[in-house]
Structures are given as structure tokens and as C-alpha cells.
Write an enzyme that holds these catalytic residues in place. Structure first.
Site, PDB file in Angstrom:
ATOM      1  N   GLY A 160      39.063  37.069  74.705  1.00  0.00           N
ATOM      2  CA  GLY A 160      39.277  35.808  73.997  1.00  0.00           C
ATOM      3  C   GLY A 160      40.006  35.984  72.680  1.00  0.00           C
ATOM      4  O   GLY A 160      40.944  36.780  72.558  1.00  0.00           O
ATOM      5  N   VAL A 161      39.565  35.247  71.687  1.00  0.00           N
ATOM      6  CA  VAL A 161      40.242  35.261  70.394  1.00  0.00           C
ATOM      7  C   VAL A 161      40.122  36.644  69.732  1.00  0.00           C
ATOM      8  O   VAL A 161      41.026  37.089  69.025  1.00  0.00           O
ATOM      9  CB  VAL A 161      39.709  34.111  69.505  1.00  0.00           C
ATOM     10  CG1 VAL A 161      38.284  34.350  69.037  1.00  0.00           C
ATOM     11  CG2 VAL A 161      40.637  33.879  68.330  1.00  0.00           C
ATOM     12  N   ASP A 162      39.021  37.319  69.987  1.00  0.00           N
ATOM     13  CA  ASP A 162      38.804  38.672  69.453  1.00  0.00           C
ATOM     14  C   ASP A 162      39.907  39.618  69.947  1.00  0.00           C
ATOM     15  O   ASP A 162      40.524  40.360  69.156  1.00  0.00           O
ATOM     16  CB  ASP A 162      37.425  39.138  69.951  1.00  0.00           C
ATOM     17  CG  ASP A 162      36.883  40.342  69.205  1.00  0.00           C
ATOM     18  OD1 ASP A 162      37.482  40.742  68.187  1.00  0.00           O
ATOM     19  OD2 ASP A 162      35.846  40.878  69.646  1.00  0.00           O
TER      20      ASP A 162
ATOM     21  N   ASP B  21      47.805  29.357  68.655  1.00  0.00           N
ATOM     22  CA  ASP B  21      47.232  30.709  68.669  1.00  0.00           C
ATOM     23  C   ASP B  21      46.925  31.090  67.218  1.00  0.00           C
ATOM     24  O   ASP B  21      47.819  31.127  66.370  1.00  0.00           O
ATOM     25  CB  ASP B  21      48.283  31.656  69.275  1.00  0.00           C
ATOM     26  CG  ASP B  21      47.842  33.102  69.308  1.00  0.00           C
ATOM     27  OD1 ASP B  21      46.831  33.462  68.644  1.00  0.00           O
ATOM     28  OD2 ASP B  21      48.511  33.888  69.989  1.00  0.00           O
ATOM     29  N   ILE B  22      45.673  31.372  66.941  1.00  0.00           N
ATOM     30  CA  ILE B  22      45.242  31.586  65.554  1.00  0.00           C
ATOM     31  C   ILE B  22      45.968  32.772  64.892  1.00  0.00           C
ATOM     32  O   ILE B  22      46.109  32.822  63.676  1.00  0.00           O
ATOM     33  CB  ILE B  22      43.695  31.757  65.493  1.00  0.00           C
ATOM     34  CG1 ILE B  22      43.169  31.453  64.086  1.00  0.00           C
ATOM     35  CG2 ILE B  22      43.260  33.143  65.959  1.00  0.00           C
ATOM     36  CD1 ILE B  22      41.648  31.304  64.021  1.00  0.00           C
TER      37      ILE B  22
ATOM     38  N   SER C 130      31.915  30.802  69.298  1.00  0.00           N
ATOM     39  CA  SER C 130      30.908  30.692  70.376  1.00  0.00           C
ATOM     40  C   SER C 130      31.271  29.720  71.501  1.00  0.00           C
ATOM     41  O   SER C 130      30.526  29.620  72.468  1.00  0.00           O
ATOM     42  CB  SER C 130      29.517  30.303  69.841  1.00  0.00           C
ATOM     43  OG  SER C 130      28.890  31.397  69.210  1.00  0.00           O
ATOM     44  N   THR C 131      32.393  28.982  71.378  1.00  0.00           N
ATOM     45  CA  THR C 131      32.661  27.938  72.380  1.00  0.00           C
ATOM     46  C   THR C 131      33.451  28.426  73.590  1.00  0.00           C
ATOM     47  O   THR C 131      33.787  27.636  74.470  1.00  0.00           O
ATOM     48  CB  THR C 131      33.415  26.742  71.748  1.00  0.00           C
ATOM     49  OG1 THR C 131      34.702  27.187  71.309  1.00  0.00           O
ATOM     50  CG2 THR C 131      32.647  26.147  70.596  1.00  0.00           C
ATOM     51  N   GLY C 132      33.766  29.722  73.621  1.00  0.00           N
ATOM     52  CA  GLY C 132      34.460  30.281  74.773  1.00  0.00           C
ATOM     53  C   GLY C 132      33.460  30.987  75.676  1.00  0.00           C
ATOM     54  O   GLY C 132      32.572  30.363  76.270  1.00  0.00           O
TER      55      GLY C 132
ATOM     56  N   ASN D 288      32.193  40.183  68.617  1.00  0.00           N
ATOM     57  CA  ASN D 288      30.862  40.494  69.150  1.00  0.00           C
ATOM     58  C   ASN D 288      30.200  41.487  68.197  1.00  0.00           C
ATOM     59  O   ASN D 288      30.840  41.992  67.274  1.00  0.00           O
ATOM     60  CB  ASN D 288      30.928  41.015  70.589  1.00  0.00           C
ATOM     61  CG  ASN D 288      31.749  42.285  70.704  1.00  0.00           C
ATOM     62  OD1 ASN D 288      31.492  43.257  69.983  1.00  0.00           O
ATOM     63  ND2 ASN D 288      32.745  42.288  71.575  1.00  0.00           N
TER      64      ASN D 288
END
Ligand code: ADP
Length: 166
Positions: free
Chosen positions: A30-32, A8-9, A115-117, A22
Site C-alpha cells: 500500500g502507501v507504505d 499519489d502521496i 488504516s483504511t486500506g 506497520n
């Protein structure tokens, strides 16, 4: 040094964590979402003053409650099949994020798979671009972390990295 980790970042001890945001910069999934939850409500309040961010560009904020002192928010392209300039825009995300880190003299940075999610960019193609750009900056930012969120993604990055000539 370029490291590939599966974690987890928000837990990473780095100078800057990159957020796949976004264009409103007001938070999302997601990560955001994970970064906003870890940083706390002051992040959204601060981001609300920035007026958003166009695709391919990047904005830096404090990390607030996050372990990392800085967050670099970048807005990746939505995958539309590859003919809509997605590759240039994704590369710009990495380059512009690195440029902000270099301008601040930061010595470590962690990137998620921008972008990969939800945005649907194929991981293999995104990872090639990500690692190419990381190679270009590896002497300017001493520690670069490619933060994957699945073992599958980490294998893609690991294979590309071990096959690279540098
Ligand atoms: P985007 O909308 O740019 O595609 P997502 O957040 O949907 O952004 O996904 C981007 C990448 O971040 C995906 O590879 C996803 O698995 C990964 N991800 C999601 N949550 C985390 C997290 N907490 N730490 C690291 N990576 C994460």
C-alpha cells in the site's frame, strides 16, 4: 487550511508526508510500499535502527529520495469491528503525527487514509476522526492535506468537510 486531494502521496510538495506503516517500520504494501520505493533504500536502513513503533504512536525520519523532506511513520490499528479501541488508536495516530510536525515547526503535512486500506477501517468513520483532528491542528500547521487515493474516498472527505461548521 485543510485540502482534500486525490493523488499519489509521494508526489506531494509538503514538509512532511505521513506514512501508514506497520509496527516493524520496515516497509510493506500500500502507501507504505509506495513511500519506501520513492524514498529509496536509505529509508529502510534508517528505519531499521528505530526498533519499530507501537500502534497509535509515530516516528519521524528524513524523506531521503522523497520530495518531502520528512516522513512521519504512524502505525494504525487493524479494524476488528470497532470495540477494540480502534477509534482511540486511530485518533492517536493523527494527534501524535501532528505533535511531531508541530515540534519541528513544519508548515505543511499530508496524511493518507491511515488504516483504511489493508487494515480495513471503514473510510467514513476514519474520515470523521481524521478531519476532527485536522480541525484541531489547523492553526498550528497552516497547510493540511487529506490525501485520498480514490475519488470515492475524496467524496467522503469532501462531504464531511463541507458539512462541518468550522
Ligand atoms: P493500512 O494498512 O494502514 O490500511 P494501506 O496502505 O493499505 O494502509 O492503505 C491506507 C490508505 O492509503 C488507503 O486509503 C489506500 O487507498 C491509500 N494509498 C495506497 N497507496 C497510496 C499512495 N501512493 N498515495 C496515497 N494513498 C495511498
Amino acid at each position: 487550511m485543510i485540502e482534500v486531494v486525490t493523488v499519489d502521496i509521494t508526489t506531494l510538495d509538503v514538509s512532511a508526508v505521513v506514512n501508514a506503516a506497520n509496527s516493524t517500520l520496515l516497509g510493506g504494501g500500500g502507501v507504505d510500499g509506495a513511500i519506501h520505493r520513492a524514498a529509496g533504500p536509505r529509508l529502510q536502513a534508517h528505519c531499521g535502527t528505530l526498533g519499530g513503533c507501537p500502534v497509535g504512536q509515530a516516528r519521524m525520519t528524513p524523506g531521503f529520495g522523497l520530495r518531502a523532506p520528512w516522513i512521519i511513520h504512524t502505525v494504525g490499528p487493524v479494524w476488528q469491528g470497532g470495540s477494540q479501541g480502534e477509534a482511540d488508536l486511530l485518533q492517536a495516530c493523527y494527534t501524535n503525527s501532528f505533535e511531531l510536525a508541530v515540534a519541528k515547526g513544519l508548515d505543511s503535512i499530508a496524511f493518507p487514509g491511515i488504516s483504511t486500506g489493508a487494515y480495513g477501517y471503514p473510510v467514513e468513520q476514519a474520515a470523521v476522526l481524521a478531519l476532527e483532528t485536522m480541525q484541531l491542528y489547523r492553526f498550528k500547521v497552516p497547510r493540511i492535506v487529506a490525501c485520498c487515493f480514490s475519488d470515492r474516498d475524496a467524496r467522503v472527505y469532501g462531504k464531511l468537510l463541507s458539512g462541518s461548521t468550522v
